[in-house]
Write a protein that holds these residues in place. Sequence first.
Motif, PDB file in Angstrom:
ATOM      1  N   TRP A 177      54.050  42.794  37.747  1.00  0.00           N
ATOM      2  CA  TRP A 177      53.341  41.582  38.196  1.00  0.00           C
ATOM      3  C   TRP A 177      53.912  40.408  37.418  1.00  0.00           C
ATOM      4  N   PHE A 178      54.347  39.355  38.156  1.00  0.00           N
ATOM      5  CA  PHE A 178      55.097  38.253  37.564  1.00  0.00           C
ATOM      6  C   PHE A 178      54.479  36.924  37.998  1.00  0.00           C
ATOM      7  N   PRO A 179      53.334  36.532  37.407  1.00  0.00           N
ATOM      8  CA  PRO A 179      52.655  35.300  37.823  1.00  0.00           C
ATOM      9  C   PRO A 179      53.188  34.072  37.087  1.00  0.00           C
ATOM     10  N   LEU A 180      52.895  32.912  37.643  1.00  0.00           N
ATOM     11  CA  LEU A 180      53.246  31.632  37.026  1.00  0.00           C
ATOM     12  C   LEU A 180      52.025  30.733  37.044  1.00  0.00           C
ATOM     13  N   TYR A 181      51.872  29.942  36.002  1.00  0.00           N
ATOM     14  CA  TYR A 181      50.797  28.959  35.879  1.00  0.00           C
ATOM     15  C   TYR A 181      49.405  29.588  35.907  1.00  0.00           C
ATOM     16  N   LEU A 182      49.253  30.654  35.141  1.00  0.00           N
ATOM     17  CA  LEU A 182      47.931  31.196  34.863  1.00  0.00           C
ATOM     18  C   LEU A 182      47.613  30.980  33.388  1.00  0.00           C
ATOM     19  N   ARG A 183      46.403  30.509  33.103  1.00  0.00           N
ATOM     20  CA  ARG A 183      45.942  30.430  31.724  1.00  0.00           C
ATOM     21  C   ARG A 183      45.884  31.846  31.156  1.00  0.00           C
ATOM     22  N   ARG A 184      46.013  31.955  29.856  1.00  0.00           N
ATOM     23  CA  ARG A 184      46.049  33.284  29.242  1.00  0.00           C
ATOM     24  C   ARG A 184      44.786  34.081  29.574  1.00  0.00           C
ATOM     25  N   ASP A 185      43.625  33.456  29.485  1.00  0.00           N
ATOM     26  CA  ASP A 185      42.382  34.172  29.793  1.00  0.00           C
ATOM     27  C   ASP A 185      42.357  34.629  31.249  1.00  0.00           C
ATOM     28  N   ARG A 186      42.817  33.766  32.145  1.00  0.00           N
ATOM     29  CA  ARG A 186      42.844  34.134  33.557  1.00  0.00           C
ATOM     30  C   ARG A 186      43.848  35.253  33.811  1.00  0.00           C
ATOM     31  N   CYS A 187      44.963  35.216  33.093  1.00  0.00           N
ATOM     32  CA  CYS A 187      45.964  36.273  33.218  1.00  0.00           C
ATOM     33  C   CYS A 187      45.367  37.620  32.800  1.00  0.00           C
ATOM     34  N   ARG A 188      44.599  37.618  31.711  1.00  0.00           N
ATOM     35  CA  ARG A 188      43.937  38.861  31.274  1.00  0.00           C
ATOM     36  C   ARG A 188      42.972  39.365  32.341  1.00  0.00           C
ATOM     37  N   GLU A 189      42.180  38.454  32.897  1.00  0.00           N
ATOM     38  CA  GLU A 189      41.194  38.841  33.902  1.00  0.00           C
ATOM     39  C   GLU A 189      41.869  39.465  35.121  1.00  0.00           C
ATOM     40  N   LEU A 190      42.924  38.824  35.602  1.00  0.00           N
ATOM     41  CA  LEU A 190      43.584  39.323  36.796  1.00  0.00           C
ATOM     42  C   LEU A 190      44.352  40.612  36.517  1.00  0.00           C
ATOM     43  N   ALA A 191      44.903  40.747  35.319  1.00  0.00           N
ATOM     44  CA  ALA A 191      45.571  42.005  34.961  1.00  0.00           C
ATOM     45  C   ALA A 191      44.573  43.158  34.994  1.00  0.00           C
ATOM     46  N   ALA A 192      43.374  42.904  34.481  1.00  0.00           N
ATOM     47  CA  ALA A 192      42.335  43.934  34.517  1.00  0.00           C
ATOM     48  C   ALA A 192      41.942  44.253  35.959  1.00  0.00           C
ATOM     49  N   GLU A 193      41.853  43.215  36.801  1.00  0.00           N
ATOM     50  CA  GLU A 193      41.513  43.421  38.207  1.00  0.00           C
ATOM     51  C   GLU A 193      42.609  44.211  38.916  1.00  0.00           C
ATOM     52  N   ILE A 194      43.851  43.914  38.631  1.00  0.00           N
ATOM     53  CA  ILE A 194      44.964  44.648  39.233  1.00  0.00           C
ATOM     54  C   ILE A 194      44.888  46.122  38.866  1.00  0.00           C
ATOM     55  N   ARG A 195      44.586  46.405  37.622  1.00  0.00           N
ATOM     56  CA  ARG A 195      44.510  47.808  37.196  1.00  0.00           C
ATOM     57  C   ARG A 195      43.314  48.514  37.832  1.00  0.00           C
ATOM     58  N   ARG A 196      42.219  47.776  38.031  1.00  0.00           N
ATOM     59  CA  ARG A 196      41.061  48.366  38.700  1.00  0.00           C
ATOM     60  C   ARG A 196      41.397  48.695  40.152  1.00  0.00           C
ATOM     61  N   LEU A 197      42.024  47.743  40.834  1.00  0.00           N
ATOM     62  CA  LEU A 197      42.411  47.974  42.215  1.00  0.00           C
ATOM     63  C   LEU A 197      43.443  49.087  42.327  1.00  0.00           C
ATOM     64  N   ARG A 198      44.307  49.146  41.360  1.00  0.00           N
ATOM     65  CA  ARG A 198      45.341  50.194  41.349  1.00  0.00           C
ATOM     66  C   ARG A 198      44.703  51.577  41.239  1.00  0.00           C
ATOM     67  N   ALA A 199      43.715  51.669  40.365  1.00  0.00           N
ATOM     68  CA  ALA A 199      43.010  52.940  40.212  1.00  0.00           C
ATOM     69  C   ALA A 199      42.301  53.321  41.511  1.00  0.00           C
ATOM     70  N   ALA A 200      41.707  52.319  42.167  1.00  0.00           N
ATOM     71  CA  ALA A 200      41.011  52.584  43.426  1.00  0.00           C
ATOM     72  C   ALA A 200      41.982  53.058  44.509  1.00  0.00           C
ATOM     73  N   ALA A 201      43.243  52.638  44.397  1.00  0.00           N
ATOM     74  CA  ALA A 201      44.263  53.051  45.364  1.00  0.00           C
ATOM     75  C   ALA A 201      44.931  54.360  44.963  1.00  0.00           C
ATOM     76  N   GLY A 202      44.461  54.973  43.878  1.00  0.00           N
ATOM     77  CA  GLY A 202      45.005  56.253  43.441  1.00  0.00           C
ATOM     78  C   GLY A 202      46.290  56.164  42.650  1.00  0.00           C
ATOM     79  N   ARG A 203      46.591  54.962  42.103  1.00  0.00           N
ATOM     80  CA  ARG A 203      47.845  54.795  41.349  1.00  0.00           C
ATOM     81  C   ARG A 203      47.582  54.541  39.868  1.00  0.00           C
ATOM     82  N   GLN A 204      46.441  55.019  39.356  1.00  0.00           N
ATOM     83  CA  GLN A 204      46.090  54.732  37.964  1.00  0.00           C
ATOM     84  C   GLN A 204      47.060  55.353  36.966  1.00  0.00           C
TER      85      GLN A 204
END
Length: 358
Positions: A177-204
Amino acid sequence: MTAERRGVALTPMEIRRDVIVRMATLADELGYEIFSVAEGWGLDSTVLLAEIATVTRRIKLMAGVLSVWGRTPGTIAMTAATLHQICDGRFVLGLGASTRQLVQGWHAARFARPAGRLRQVTENVRALLAGERARPAVVPEARPLRLGQPPVANLPIWLAATGERTIRVAAELADGWFPLYLRRDRCRELAAEIRRLRAAAGRQDEPITVAAGPFTIVDPDIGAARAAAAACTAFYLAAMGEVYPRLVSAQGLGEQVELVRAVNPAAGREPGIVPDAAQVLLDEFTAYGDAAGVREQLRRWDSVADITMVAVPPGMAWPKIEATLRAAAPGPAGRVPEVDPVEADRAVALLPDGGVAG
């Protein structure tokens, strides 16, 4: 996350080919993990990466990122597999949904359902690289073809994503995942969301690499360093369409974005300005100052990203580029030459048609 993993990222506005190649060779020597070449309306990043592959030995090389509107899935897969061969397996394919301005104004395509386009192209490219046949949806009666070279099923695909729908695509399909112009806190939040969604898709069990970081400038003249950071920031917020202003504003910085846009007419060609009242934009999205100060600022990103990407603003003179790459490099910092701002400015004046100052 692992500290001191660093990469270099360029913007589409850096079009000095010789400077880019020189940056890549230095990054390779200094132990950077990945070197990302952007593509917009200037240089063709895939051709440039082929050149860089011939003068580097270890560093991974990334197309960061290719627009999913600018090439067909077949062309992207063919290019990626070819670069994989040229790079001896060091190539990383970056894909992104791009922006309305670039898609319509450069590629002459209709910008509609970008997340759907990102998903479709990523899935098709992945299938082609794995040796499957093309999916001729537009002409279903056509005879589908396979990639005419050995499959590369494990070629890494990183996605640039910041919106709710594209984040879901990254979670389900991407290796990075290669985002641009995310605040550090927002980057952490979305990284956690990506991992949650990934687990839900069976790719944990399949980790995703988070690669993010600030625009970075090393200069012992703090005022000059800030001016360079401000110019880059103002350009993205005032002259690059509505995507970046909207993204940054949505993170609680709308007032500061409007301050920058008010003092930087989009059609202007003067160096951009970030007023003192909008300093938080520089604090969040840039790292600037002397070598020690920049190293300390980058450590804040090391706790956010797996790989902290050192984004180099376009047009900097070579002495400042070298000082920046040396200061930000992974490992002990003891070889960092400070930049004389007078010499750096003189170097810019001597550059022949964008060439490298010796």
